[in-house]
Design an enzyme around this catalytic site. Structure first.
Site: not given
Lengths: 462, 72
Positions: A78, A154, A178
């Site tokens: 990420k 996310s 997330s």
């Protein structure tokens, strides 16, 4: 089997045995990303040159007969993890103006020490304040199983990259869900370890008192392999526990044998669509679970996590909101500005409830070793969908996808999200929750469910 | 002894009062609120206020220790 659908364990085994080179594994990953990522929008940075260089080093180590648990395994992170040579954008427009980082995140270093190869950085919801996978700056990540649907967020790119077969592993962050939400929506295994277990050094924060980092993969064993490689104390993160590595790989084949498991009811049996309960029931039946349990005050716990998130998130971004409010994703900006107006007394009360709720969970774990609960109230909504109906109530999608994940991360318990396929439609996840510092128990249960074919990841073809 | 329960948080019923709250809160934190942001901010103030109702209605002891992590 094609390289892209091998598990990390099988790929590393092939590289260690010199049946496959790290260079071949990485070339295959880069080729697949280049060919298909326009359909999924998982990557924001593909680091081909770096990946080839790292792979060559791994192959040299293999040539010297060094065995590595993650030899040649392509992984990505990420884009809130620092990656040497690129700015840590954290899904934002503002942060991409930062200077390129001079060092990798500690977790990247630890994975590469064990032979894994970083191939790129991944799309995410802005500043991690997101459950959808939508991003106005980099475009929405699309679910590889159906591109019209959300990946979840996310850690949106992390879910998409692993589900699409670009990489065997991805790292994400989980403040309120997330890692578990994209795992649920993309049909993956995801591990949110105990709060404080894995160092967060050199990653961009969101809510310091709730932030966790962890892996997503297509198998429970791959979670364990990567998790074991990343454990250990780290002076750079003051929250990181001073605990030595507690290896889970040697434990995982024990499965669920001897474990006292209960299905969570009450709060966790409300506000979901039927498939959330059906998936949990399927897992419960497979584990021969007959007991149910209630984690009392989970609703208040979730409300507390909501307040702490809004308040701490706003505090983190206050200067950026003062100076560059127009450069935020509007959905994130308005939440953060509202968070800046929360009285401190509300947040401190929420932190008091946290200690109370932790004690409630501890009591429950005197009777049970593992608890199971839905991961998300629905399968992946469509991209752009603003509302959904839960128990007959029309609710906003964005803040409510995490209703089942938030109470668990609020008190830092380790969770493995496991993927269930009820029919030919999209997958949905179930949370396997363990007591603090007992990731091994959740991984053992996930492993058994996978071995029995109850939970699995499915390849996609483009 | 006054045994009345304190009122739980709620948004001002008067729309003008909510606007005034946003203006005052923004000014206190040095934020400039563009008119285009206001509708979204109101939705989220409503959401956090609803969360706060549950949180503040929950009784905790005076000596209950808050939960953020700090290790000296």
């Amino acid at each position: 089997m094609n390289i892209e659908w091998k598990t990390a364990a099988a790929l590393a085994e092939a590289v260690n045995k010199k049946q496959l080179s790290a260079a071949e594994a990485v070339s295959s990953a880069i080729k697949r990303i280049t060919a298909f990522d326009s359909r999924t929008n998982a990557f924001t940075d593909v680091l081909a040159a770096r990946a080839h260089e790292t792979a060559a080093k791994v192959d040299k180590r293999v040539a010297r007969s060094e065995r590595m648990p993650l030899a040649g395994v392509p992984f990505s992170v990420k884009n809130l993890f620092d990656v040497k040579g690129i700015p840590t954008r954290a899904g934002s427009k503002i942060n991409r103006e930062r200077k390129p980082e001079t060092h990798d995140s500690v977790l990247i270093e630890r994975l590469e020490e064990q032979g894994a190869v970083l191939v790129g950085a991944l799309n995410m919801g802005e500043y991690a304040y997101d459950f959808t996978g939508e991003n106005v700056h980099d475009g929405n990540a699309c679910n590889p199983h159906n591109a019209e649907h959300m990946t979840g967020g996310s850690s949106s790119g992390s879910g998409a990259a692993v589900a699409a077969g670009y990489v065997q592993l991805a790292l994400g962050s989980d403040t309120n869900g997330s890692i578990r939400v994209p795992s649920s929506f993309c049909g993956l295994f995801g591990l949110k370890p105990t709060y404080g277990r894995l160092t967060r050094a050199r990653s961009f924060p969101f809510v310091a008192s709730l932030d966790h980092l962890g892996p997503l993969s297509r198998s429970a064993l791959d979670l364990a392999l990567s998790y074991d490689a990343m454990q250990g104390p780290d002076h750079e993160d003051p929250v990181c526990a001073q605990r030595e590595v507690e290896a889970t790989v040697p434990e995982i084949a024990k499965g669920a044998k001897g474990l006292r498991i209960a299905k969570l009811e009450g709060y966790f049996a409300k506000m979901g669509e039927p498939e959330a309960y059906a998936a949990t029931e399927l897992v419960a039946k497979a584990l021969k679970v007959s007991e149910t349990a209630e984690l009392e005050d989970a609703g208040v716990a979730r409300a507390s996590a909501y307040l702490i998130t809004a308040s701490e998130g706003a505090a983190l971004h206050l200067n950026r909101l003062r100076e560059r409010a127009g450069d935020f994703d509007p959905d994130v900006r308005d939440r953060l500005i509202a968070g800046a107006m929360i009285p401190a007394a509300w947040t401190i009360q929420a932190q008091k409830i946290r200690r109370y709720f932790q004690a409630q969970a501890k009591k429950l774990f005197e009777r049970f070793d593992v608890l199971i609960a839905p991961a998300t109230p629905t399968r992946a909504p469509k991209i752009g969908q603003k509302t959904f109906k839960l128990d007959g109530q029309e609710l906003l999608v964005r803040p409510n996808i995490g209703i089942y994940t938030q109470p668990i991360s609020f008190i830092g318990l380790p969770v493995v999200a496991v993927p269930v396929w009820l029919d030919n439609g999209l997958p949905i996840g179930v949370q396997v929750v363990a007591p603090a510092w007992r990731e091994d128990l959740a991984l053992r249960v996930a492993y058994q469910l996978e071995q029995e074919g109850v939970c699995k990841s499915k390849p996609v073809s483009f | 002894m006054d045994t009345r329960k304190p009122a739980l948080p709620s948004l001002p019923a008067d729309p003008a009062a909510l606007e005034a709250f946003i203006d005052a809160g923004a000014a206190l934190s040095g934020l400039t609120v563009d008119p285009a942001y206001r509708a979204g901010i109101k939705i989220h103030i409503n959401a956090v206020t609803n969360a706060a109702k549950a949180v503040l209605a929950f009784e905790t002891k005076d000596d209950a220790e808050p939960g953020p992590v700090f290790r000296p």
